[in-house]
Motif scaffolding. Sequence first.
Motif, PDB file in Angstrom:
ATOM      1  N   ILE A  57       1.441   1.356 -10.772  1.00  0.00           N
ATOM      2  CA  ILE A  57       2.582   1.797 -10.279  1.00  0.00           C
ATOM      3  C   ILE A  57       3.368   2.856 -11.267  1.00  0.00           C
ATOM      4  O   ILE A  57       3.598   2.368 -12.392  1.00  0.00           O
ATOM      5  N   ASN A  58       3.339   4.177 -10.878  1.00  0.00           N
ATOM      6  CA  ASN A  58       3.946   5.232 -11.647  1.00  0.00           C
ATOM      7  C   ASN A  58       5.329   4.853 -11.563  1.00  0.00           C
ATOM      8  O   ASN A  58       5.993   4.820 -10.591  1.00  0.00           O
ATOM      9  N   GLN A  70       2.776 -13.968  -2.178  1.00  0.00           N
ATOM     10  CA  GLN A  70       1.904 -13.772  -3.246  1.00  0.00           C
ATOM     11  C   GLN A  70       1.593 -12.379  -3.486  1.00  0.00           C
ATOM     12  O   GLN A  70       0.407 -11.913  -2.799  1.00  0.00           O
ATOM     13  N   TYR A  71       2.343 -11.606  -4.198  1.00  0.00           N
ATOM     14  CA  TYR A  71       2.264 -10.181  -4.360  1.00  0.00           C
ATOM     15  C   TYR A  71       1.649  -9.791  -5.634  1.00  0.00           C
ATOM     16  O   TYR A  71       1.743 -10.224  -6.777  1.00  0.00           O
ATOM     17  N   GLU A  72       0.718  -8.695  -5.602  1.00  0.00           N
ATOM     18  CA  GLU A  72       0.206  -8.156  -6.918  1.00  0.00           C
ATOM     19  C   GLU A  72      -0.322  -6.666  -6.770  1.00  0.00           C
ATOM     20  O   GLU A  72      -0.993  -6.356  -6.032  1.00  0.00           O
ATOM     21  N   THR A  75       0.989  -1.138   0.186  1.00  0.00           N
ATOM     22  CA  THR A  75      -0.010   0.017   0.052  1.00  0.00           C
ATOM     23  C   THR A  75       0.787   1.125   0.135  1.00  0.00           C
ATOM     24  O   THR A  75       2.098   1.263   0.385  1.00  0.00           O
ATOM     25  N   GLY A  76       0.239   2.290  -0.427  1.00  0.00           N
ATOM     26  CA  GLY A  76       1.030   3.620  -0.195  1.00  0.00           C
ATOM     27  C   GLY A  76       2.133   3.766  -1.301  1.00  0.00           C
ATOM     28  O   GLY A  76       2.249   3.181  -2.383  1.00  0.00           O
ATOM     29  N   ASP A  77       3.104   4.604  -0.948  1.00  0.00           N
ATOM     30  CA  ASP A  77       4.341   5.053  -1.889  1.00  0.00           C
ATOM     31  C   ASP A  77       4.941   3.848  -2.481  1.00  0.00           C
ATOM     32  O   ASP A  77       5.154   2.915  -1.650  1.00  0.00           O
ATOM     33  N   THR A  78       5.375   3.929  -3.567  1.00  0.00           N
ATOM     34  CA  THR A  78       6.140   3.011  -4.038  1.00  0.00           C
ATOM     35  C   THR A  78       7.656   3.572  -4.527  1.00  0.00           C
ATOM     36  O   THR A  78       8.387   2.855  -5.424  1.00  0.00           O
ATOM     37  N   SER A  79       7.890   4.836  -4.338  1.00  0.00           N
ATOM     38  CA  SER A  79       9.112   5.394  -4.706  1.00  0.00           C
ATOM     39  C   SER A  79      10.284   4.833  -3.954  1.00  0.00           C
ATOM     40  O   SER A  79      10.095   4.174  -2.820  1.00  0.00           O
ATOM     41  N   PHE A  87       5.561  -3.796   3.487  1.00  0.00           N
ATOM     42  CA  PHE A  87       5.887  -4.984   2.670  1.00  0.00           C
ATOM     43  C   PHE A  87       5.200  -6.158   3.043  1.00  0.00           C
ATOM     44  O   PHE A  87       4.568  -6.490   4.248  1.00  0.00           O
ATOM     45  N   ASP A  88       5.401  -7.340   2.364  1.00  0.00           N
ATOM     46  CA  ASP A  88       4.796  -8.648   2.712  1.00  0.00           C
ATOM     47  C   ASP A  88       5.403  -9.295   3.898  1.00  0.00           C
ATOM     48  O   ASP A  88       6.899  -9.153   3.787  1.00  0.00           O
TER      49      ASP A  88
END
Length: 253
Positions: free
Chosen positions: A150-151, A144-146, A121-125, A135-136
């Motif tokens: 994502i910019n 198992q991530y999806e 969730t949230g920021d991916t920078s 993080f998982d």
Amino acid sequence: MRTTSKIAAVALGTTALVPFLGAGVAQAADGSTMATLRPVALNGVPANGTAMVTVTGNRINVTMAASGLLPDNPHAAHIHFGASARHECPTASDDTSGDGTLNTTEGGPAYGDIVVSLTKTGDTSPKSGLAVDRFDTAPGGKIQYERGSINVSSDVAQAIVDGKSVVVVHGVDHNNDGKYDGNTKSDLDPSLPTEATDPAICGVLAAAPAGGMDTGAGGTSDNSTGMLALGGGLLLAAAGTGTFTARKARNRA
């Protein structure tokens, strides 16, 4: 211990300007890539997985499955890229300290800096590179991530399509006691043990196999989506026979 903390398409009405577009406007990157995640040299993590990244312009969709990781502990995961990096996973020769393990900085010459943080969730920078509370946590040692839309920058999108980016999942239990601890501190954040940030598994994103992904317009076909779900399911099912056990971390740093 529970550790925490952007081409535009320009339409011109004057045809005389068209010849200049190729040189003056960055072109959108489109394509589908896949990485096989394997144990990072020296760090001894009995894990494996797959990651798929579909690029459409400046947006990416990411799917990842892995097993054999330290259970019930946060695993920071990123896409790495550096223009001067080797665009590969690190090898034993990258152990510049000679301590018999590889930390994230030592792996830098191979995979480069963090360009995308694969947070749930949230920021991916890159700013969220150590936001391990997002993080998982690998229940039972499995991820198992999806996450879609994502910019990323044009440079990062192109690097992914060109096979120059690397997926890295972090978190290593060097002393096999089921948690992140130890006297050696992280090279990224001295408030964390190195176990929390050392690279565990790694894979270079390369063009997806023919038929496995639909690269037209950078999209994923219904068939490829089904294949990914099946592949991830088989991977995780195989992990069910593992004997990895761990004690759940209780405190947040």
